[in-house]
Design an enzyme around this catalytic site. Sequence first.
Site, mmCIF file in Angstrom:
data_model
loop_
_atom_site.group_PDB
_atom_site.id
_atom_site.type_symbol
_atom_site.label_atom_id
_atom_site.label_comp_id
_atom_site.label_asym_id
_atom_site.label_seq_id
_atom_site.Cartn_x
_atom_site.Cartn_y
_atom_site.Cartn_z
ATOM 1 N N TYR A 114 -1.890 -6.411 5.394
ATOM 2 C CA TYR A 114 -0.551 -6.933 5.101
ATOM 3 C C TYR A 114 0.459 -5.797 4.988
ATOM 4 O O TYR A 114 1.542 -5.849 5.585
ATOM 5 C CB TYR A 114 -0.597 -7.740 3.804
ATOM 6 C CG TYR A 114 0.706 -8.412 3.449
ATOM 7 C CD1 TYR A 114 1.159 -9.504 4.179
ATOM 8 C CD2 TYR A 114 1.475 -7.968 2.378
ATOM 9 C CE1 TYR A 114 2.355 -10.132 3.851
ATOM 10 C CE2 TYR A 114 2.663 -8.592 2.043
ATOM 11 C CZ TYR A 114 3.104 -9.669 2.784
ATOM 12 O OH TYR A 114 4.284 -10.283 2.467
ATOM 13 N N SER A 130 8.704 -6.937 3.223
ATOM 14 C CA SER A 130 8.144 -7.168 1.896
ATOM 15 C C SER A 130 8.287 -5.881 1.102
ATOM 16 O O SER A 130 8.459 -4.794 1.678
ATOM 17 C CB SER A 130 6.649 -7.529 2.023
ATOM 18 O OG SER A 130 5.991 -7.500 0.776
#
Length: 276
Positions: A154, A141
């Site tokens: 995350y 990401s």
Amino acid sequence: MTGHRVAAITGSGSGIGRELALACAREGMALALADIDIEGLAATEALARTLGVPTFAQKCDVARAGDVEAFAASCEKVFGGVDWLFNNAGVAVLGPAWTATDADWEWVLGVNLRGVANGVRSFVPRMRARGVAARVINTASAAGLATLAGSAVYCASKHAVVAFSECLARDLEQAGDPIGVSVLCPSLVPTQIHQAQRSRPAHLSDTVEPAAAYNDRVRLGMAASPIDAADVAAATLAAVHAGRFYVIPHVQTGGSIRRRMDAMLGDFDAQHTGVP
């Protein structure tokens, strides 16, 4: 066995995973599809079959090493092996770092990081044994290249995926294997990751509901994205064909990377000015 090249894709029941599958199908690749969401998986397989390529789908929780090993064994049995492996499945939790529970950490690291590790452990030895050109594409990401408030768990998982992918590329290069590596680092696009809690195992349900501001940030970020999941998939395949390691589809990610690197180098210079 099939005369087609083969792409295996985890997390292919929706979002980026589905679009990666369809993009590969449009290139004539056979598809091995995996997801914990069997309804989404079936929908992706139905779409892929309209493109006229061989497919099979298998339920798989990537956090479970046995599930991933079973998926890899099925790929070998059905297609004789895999040319491109997309370790794509991902989940997220939001909120300040101090609110994350043990269950939050176990769930997110289990899917986002151990899912990638499980995929590499089960598929890469088989790829190496085949001895033909292949590629591993791990979905990280933009949160694996920079940081932001409310995303500690995350971001930690995705930074780890980037580092793991970098090490994997070095390991394969040192071994002399014809297997390339790419790491996909998209920013927010319209997907269902904000609904990831629906697939969270019951035994890992101990969580603190994030403040509305965090959910709003994700919702607004997805809505404002100048590109969608299909664009991310197209950028990924273009990067694979070009042999690029980092796949960074969103132009704004460059600014985040530069700010983080400038902060690191600024502190480094401040500490070591005049040090030989």
